[in-house]
Design an enzyme around this catalytic site. Structure first.
Site, PDB file in Angstrom:
ATOM      1  N   ASP A  35      61.547 109.711   1.959  1.00 41.73           N
ATOM      2  CA  ASP A  35      62.022 110.862   1.182  1.00 41.73           C
ATOM      3  C   ASP A  35      62.244 112.186   2.180  1.00 41.73           C
ATOM      4  OD1 ASP A  35      62.190 109.889  -1.352  1.00 41.73           O
ATOM      5  OD2 ASP A  35      60.375 110.852  -2.158  1.00 41.73           O
TER       6      ASP A  35
ATOM      7  N   ASP B 199      65.048 103.280  -8.426  1.00 45.87           N
ATOM      8  CA  ASP B 199      63.656 103.817  -7.773  1.00 45.87           C
ATOM      9  C   ASP B 199      62.531 103.369  -8.440  1.00 45.87           C
ATOM     10  OD1 ASP B 199      62.399 106.052  -6.210  1.00 45.87           O
ATOM     11  OD2 ASP B 199      63.575 107.512  -6.973  1.00 45.87           O
TER      12      ASP B 199
HETATM   13  C1  GLA Z   1      61.997 109.830  -5.974  1.00 47.23           C
HETATM   14  C2  GLA Z   1      63.026 109.650  -4.517  1.00 47.23           C
HETATM   15  C3  GLA Z   1      63.969 110.634  -4.460  1.00 47.23           C
HETATM   16  C4  GLA Z   1      64.550 111.201  -5.763  1.00 47.23           C
HETATM   17  C5  GLA Z   1      63.599 111.361  -6.780  1.00 47.23           C
HETATM   18  C6  GLA Z   1      64.266 111.780  -8.125  1.00 47.23           C
HETATM   19  O1  GLA Z   1      61.123 110.838  -5.354  1.00 47.23           O
HETATM   20  O2  GLA Z   1      62.418 109.240  -3.320  1.00 47.23           O
HETATM   21  O3  GLA Z   1      64.890 110.346  -3.460  1.00 47.23           O
HETATM   22  O4  GLA Z   1      65.546 110.317  -6.128  1.00 47.23           O
HETATM   23  O5  GLA Z   1      62.515 110.291  -7.061  1.00 47.23           O
HETATM   24  O6  GLA Z   1      63.025 112.031  -9.157  1.00 47.23           O
END
Ligand code: GLA
Length: 743
Positions: free
Chosen positions: A541, A471
């Site tokens: 997301d 990420d």
């Molecule tokens: C980001 C990602 C999510 C999740 C969160 C965890 O927002 O896009 O899918 O993994 O971090 O903190």
């Protein structure tokens, strides 16, 4: 030979069955661009394409000659590809052809992602060497043509052979000059949760730039643009794509000049990325991929899909079916312990999952997003027996184990920041902006990259971890690399990216079996540069089935379905609050890389049974979905946006899947027909519907029908059929077509 050099007329003609790309060396040595488009005959001179009155005076003004490598200050007044400042302060640069070299295959670009060949016969490359007489600056312009794809790749290496340093102020990857302005510009624009929405407009005089200066390619614009004729459709007409293999600050720009010619350019953002090339040193710029098609935007997408999944993605996962995963994030967020995870994994296994992913919250003391990034040691409060034990328990269930990391970040509340505040990006003594309570680690500092390789490497070698979600959850502010000298601060953004690529290369080489998925708060760094290391991406997301139709539709302009992480999540949806049927959520996610992001323990028996059936259905079809030709049929961005449809057809044309989605229910919708594409007109297909239902829609369509009529007449979406089980909002159906073998 797919690259023809005509000494008489000094012309290079790159060609395959579908396209031609022609360049010419002018008398003054400038490299002019003659043509990019449908295949032209070989053995001919195309010098007369330079027909403009100014163009006849080839040794005078370059403006508006079509050029391969335009520079500033040499008589061309459009946006340049390369601008420099010499040691004496002058900016004059006049590159003249010196020589060229044609070789089979395609060179690898040092430190940067690039498309490749498995066999030298797949492509041919010409490197044209141009020299700036006064300064000993030399440029190698690298152009590759693939034998069986409508694809040209372009990059350049700028080499300083003189005794003093040269500053590069602009160093783009590709410039494409087109002789008329009858084009529309299509871009993929967005925001968090609304990534890659197509925006399409006619070209007008002046320049229009799409860029990122955030440190990553960003949610706002994708490093891509397409030009298409006003009459071009998804299936017909001329279209050109420019896509950049880069994940940092970029610029994709189009200029229409006073002569109504068009210049498109793409590369690193010249405002925020500059470079000093010391004597004897060089700079390799990222690769751009140009596609030409006369099969509309769908033809451009198909070329990108095939190239990127076959010759950009590397490693063991390129050709293997990707696992159906269950991700813990929306199911339990930070709130879990070992038993919770094992219970979730057990429930997921019973539903047919193949991989269980523990998302954020397993390390440091991370109960929310305010701490611990940087402290990559397991949180023994939550997982008292450690990671290897958890992995073993998950593996014992018959599932692979995956984990979330965010290596490039640090929370101020972390041991890493206490020990190494100087590793966070920012100018010492000035406040650093916190975003999501975190700072960015300075990937331009090799010490940081070495450290991360050690800590992430030790996690990955501590247990059989099969998958990593990498990420990247904020943008870069106060860009300053403490390890860089003052005169190299302009290089920070690019050096940051080189550090990321370096870390990715080291880890993917050390752990070739691990499947990496890139993520940046969803699609904040979804670009072809990342794809070279992480074969799939979490593209948003937002998991809402309605929003996802739009995001996946837009993303498919460039990115293959196999590269799009697509999850079914719980309702009400956590981002939108919308309640959509479970099968609709799956019917959207099927046209991607399927996963589930919910607590499988919370499903009632009926829902669990549906999920079991969904996963079983998908597993039998994922190779078709990921390997077939994708066609966009109905755009959720057109008309009232209430419907969307797309389909995948196997290359053998013996199977196809059509996804059809209606957002709001319409009373008395009227007769509807959905015309299909890409089928064998002479074949007969059996049509079946998913989910199975004994209703009027099924009765109208579950027939044996000819490929010709399915493409010309279409599937029946008439009102009587629609009355059936599909009343209500947020409906979806999949039509499966299977060729009937004559007995
Ligand atoms: C980001 C990602 C999510 C999740 C969160 C965890 O927002 O896009 O899918 O993994 O971090 O903190």
């Amino acid at each position: 030979m797919p690259i023809e050099w005509r000494a008489e007329g000094r012309q290079l003609h790159l060609h395959n069955e579908r396209i031609s790309y022609v360049m010419k060396v002018l008398d003054r040595g400038t490299l002019a661009h003659l043509y990019f488009g449908s295949r032209l005959a070989t053995g001919r001179d195309y010098g007369h394409f330079l027909r403009h009155s100014n163009m006849a005076r080839l040794n005078e003004v370059l403006d508006p000659l079509p050029l391969e490598l335009p520079t500033a200050g040499s008589g061309d007044f459009r946006v340049p590809m390369l601008t420099v400042r010499h040691a004496d302060g002058s900016t004059v640069l006049d590159l003249a052809y010196r020589e060229h070299e044609i070789t089979p295959g395609k060179p690898h670009l040092d430190g940067l992602p690039s498309t490749y060949v498995d066999d030298g016969a797949e492509a041919d490359t010409v490197e044209v060497c141009l020299v700036d007489g006064n300064s000993s600056l030399r440029v190698r312009l690298i152009t590759t043509i693939y034998a069986d794809r409508p694809v040209i790749t372009r990059s350049m290496r700028v080499i300083n052979e003189g005794p003093s340093e040269v500053k590069l102020n602009t160093a783009m990857s590709a410039v494409l000059d087109l002789p008329d302005r009858e084009w529309h510009l299509l871009q993929l624009a967005g925001e968090w949760g609304r990534e890659t929405h197509p925006v399409d407009a006619p070209l007008v005089r002046g320049t229009r730039g799409l860029r990122s200066q955030r440190g990553s390619s960003g949610h706002q614009q994708n490093p891509f643009l397409a030009l298409h004729r006003p009459s071009t459709t998804e299936a017909t007409g001329e279209a050109i794509g420019l896509s950049l293999l880069y994940s940092g600050n970029f610029l994709a720009e189009v200029e229409v000049d006073s002569a109504d010619t068009v210049r498109a350019r793409i590369g690193m953002d010249p405002e925020t990325v500059r470079w000093r090339v010391a004597a004897g040193m060089d700079l390799q710029v990222p690769e751009a991929v140009l596609v030409w098609s006369d099969e509309g935007l769908g033809g451009v997408s198909d070329a990108y899909h095939r190239l990127y999944r076959q010759r950009l993605v590397t490693g063991a996962w390129r050709d293997k079916p990707r696992p159906v995963l269950f991700n813990s994030w929306e199911g339990v967020y930070f709130d879990f312990d070992e038993d919770t995870l094992v219970e979730m994994a057990t429930a997921a296994r019973d539903l047919g999952a193949e991989l269980f992913v523990v998302d954020d919250g397993w390390f440091g003391q991370r109960d929310d997003d305010t701490s611990s990034l940087g402290d990559w040691t397991v949180d023994l409060r939550k997982l008292p027996s450690g990671l290897p034990d958890l992995v073993e328990r998950v593996n014992d269930l018959g599932l692979d184990f995956g984990i979330w990391i965010e290596p490039e970040m640090v929370n101020p509340r972390s041991r890493l920041f206490e020990n190494h505040p100087e590793w966070a990006v920012g100018y010492p003594g000035r406040p650093r902006t916190e975003i999501r309570n975190q700072f960015v680690l300075d990937m331009s500092n090799p010490e940081v990259v070495d450290y991360l390789e050690r800590v992430i490497g030790s996690i990955l070698s501590s247990a059989p971890i099969a998958y990593v979600k990498w990420d990247y959850n904020r943008v870069i502010t106060e860009p300053y690399g403490a390890s860089l000298p003052a005169d190299r601060q302009n290089e920070f953004f690019h050096r940051y990216m080189l550090g990321v690529y370096d870390l990715y290369s080291r880890l993917t080489e050390r752990f070739p079996e691990v499947l990496f998925e890139s993520c940046a708060s969803g699609g904040g760094r979804n670009d072809p540069g990342m794809l070279a290391f992480a074969p799939q991406a979490w593209i948003s997301d937002v998991t809402d089935a309605v929003d996802r139709q739009r995001i996946q539709y837009g993303t498919s302009l460039v990115y293959p379905l196999v590269a799009m992480g697509a999850h079914v999540s719980a309702v009400p949806n956590h981002q939108t609050g919308r309640v959509t049927p479970l099968d609709t959520r799956a019917a959207v996610a099927f046209f991607g890389n399927l996963g589930y992001e919910l607590d499988p323990r919370a499903l009632d028996e009926a829902a669990a049974e549906r999920v079991r059936e969904q996963i079983a259905w998908y597993k039998q079809r994922r190779e078709l979905i990921h390997g077939g030709r994708f066609h966009r049929l109905l755009s959720p961005f057109e008309g009232d946006g209430n419907e969307a449809a797309w389909m995948v057809v196997a290359d053998e044309r013996d199977r196809a899947l059509v996804g059809w989605y209606r957002t709001l229910s319409v009373p008395l919708p009227g007769p509807g027909l959905l015309r299909l594409r890409g089928l064998d007109p002479d074949a007969r297909y059996r049509v079946t519907l998913w989910p199975a239902a004994d209703d009027a829609l099924a009765r109208a369509n579950e027939l044996e029908r000819g490929g010709d009529e399915l493409m010309r007449q279409g599937l029946f979406l008439d009102d009587e059929a629609w009355q059936s089980q599909l009343r209500g909002d947020f409906q979806a159906r999949i039509f499966e077509l299977t060729r009937v073998v004559p007995s």
